[in-house]
Every structure is written in C-alpha cells, then in structure tokens.
Design a protein around this motif. Structure first.
Motif, short mmCIF file in Angstrom:
data_model
loop_
_atom_site.label_atom_id
_atom_site.label_comp_id
_atom_site.label_asym_id
_atom_site.label_seq_id
_atom_site.Cartn_x
_atom_site.Cartn_y
_atom_site.Cartn_z
N UNK A 1 0.66 -0.83 -0.18
CA UNK A 1 0.26 -0.12 -0.22
C UNK A 1 0.91 1.24 -0.19
N UNK A 2 1.61 1.75 0.60
CA UNK A 2 2.82 2.68 0.90
C UNK A 2 4.05 1.80 0.09
N UNK B 1 5.56 4.21 -11.53
CA UNK B 1 4.87 3.37 -11.88
C UNK B 1 4.08 2.33 -10.28
N UNK B 2 4.86 2.96 -9.06
CA UNK B 2 4.17 2.22 -7.98
C UNK B 2 3.75 3.03 -6.80
N UNK B 3 2.13 2.61 -7.30
CA UNK B 3 1.14 3.95 -6.61
C UNK B 3 2.08 4.41 -4.56
N UNK B 4 1.92 5.64 -4.95
CA UNK B 4 1.93 5.63 -3.15
C UNK B 4 3.61 5.21 -2.81
N UNK B 5 4.26 5.67 -4.07
CA UNK B 5 5.58 5.60 -3.73
C UNK B 5 5.93 7.10 -3.34
N UNK B 6 7.38 6.63 -2.71
CA UNK B 6 7.88 7.99 -2.18
C UNK B 6 9.63 7.78 -1.85
N UNK C 1 11.39 13.10 -11.84
CA UNK C 1 10.16 12.17 -11.76
C UNK C 1 9.52 12.41 -11.29
N UNK C 2 8.08 12.16 -11.40
CA UNK C 2 7.09 12.48 -11.04
C UNK C 2 6.73 11.09 -9.51
N UNK C 3 7.68 11.75 -8.73
CA UNK C 3 8.07 10.67 -7.00
C UNK C 3 8.14 11.23 -6.48
N UNK C 4 6.98 11.93 -5.21
CA UNK C 4 7.79 12.47 -3.84
C UNK C 4 9.01 12.28 -3.62
#
Length: 122
Positions: A55-56, A83-88, A111-114
């Motif tokens: 989930x995270x 490509x991984x939901x809720x990746x940080x 990149x589009x990652x937090x």
C-alpha cells in the motif's frame, strides 16, 4: 517475491529490496564496473513489484557517492518508481555534502515521485 539483498562493497552499494518487510534501500558507494549489469536485476525486481505493490513504498537512498554511469541507472530506478502507487523517495545526505543533496534535488525534478530529504547521521 524474492528478496534482493546485496552486501555493499568498495565499488557497489548495499541493496535491500524486501517487499514483505517493506524495506527498499540503496546505500553506500555506487561505482560498479558495469553499472547497467549491476542495476538490471534491481530494475527488473521493481518492475515485477509494481504489478502488486505494498500500500505504501518508501525507498531510501543513502548514497555517499555515485559515478556518472550509476547516475543514469539510478534515474532508471527512480523512473520505475513512478509506476508504483504511493511510492516515496527518502534521499539521505550528510549535512555537509551539498553535492549529494543537490543530486537528489535534480533527480526530484526529473521524476514524478514524492521526495523527502533527510540528513544522514555521521
């Protein structure tokens, strides 16, 4: 999923990819002779993980140094995380290491990652 656990060496980072325990980390120094070959199984593992992620996902980067060849492959790792939901990403750097902090900020822009930045204790 199988766990990837590689002990860090003089020229390769320590890598732990453990879905069941939620541990995702690359740490140490990254200047392998063949960066593409070193990072290939890591990227393939993450691609497989992306089909059924936790989930995270908090991916820790605790790098002291990486060379230019590793930089491209680290970007590939980060792009796979898109490509991984809720990746940080948690990007660690030594307090006085402005170059490593700046490298993380440059990756963050690509990149589009937090991203979260933390100071690594000596």
């Amino acid at each position: 999923m199988n766990i990837i656990s590689l002990e860090g060496k003089e020229d390769t980072p320590k890598v732990i990819l453990d879905k069941d325990n939620g541990v995702f980390e690359i740490s140490g120094r990254s200047l392998p002779e063949d960066a593409r070959e070193f990072y290939r199984p890591i990227i393939e593992w993450l691609q497989q993980y992306a089909s059924n992620p936790n989930p995270e996902t908090v991916f820790n980067f605790k790098l002291e140094y990486f060379n230019t060849a590793s930089s491209k492959l680290l970007l590939d790792v980060l792009q796979t995380l898109e490509n991984i939901p809720n990746a940080k990403v948690v990007w660690y750097h030594l307090e006085e290491d402005e170059d490593m902090e700046e490298a993380g900020k440059e990756f963050e822009d690509m990149v589009n990652v937090e991203f979260e930045f933390r100071v690594l204790a000596d």
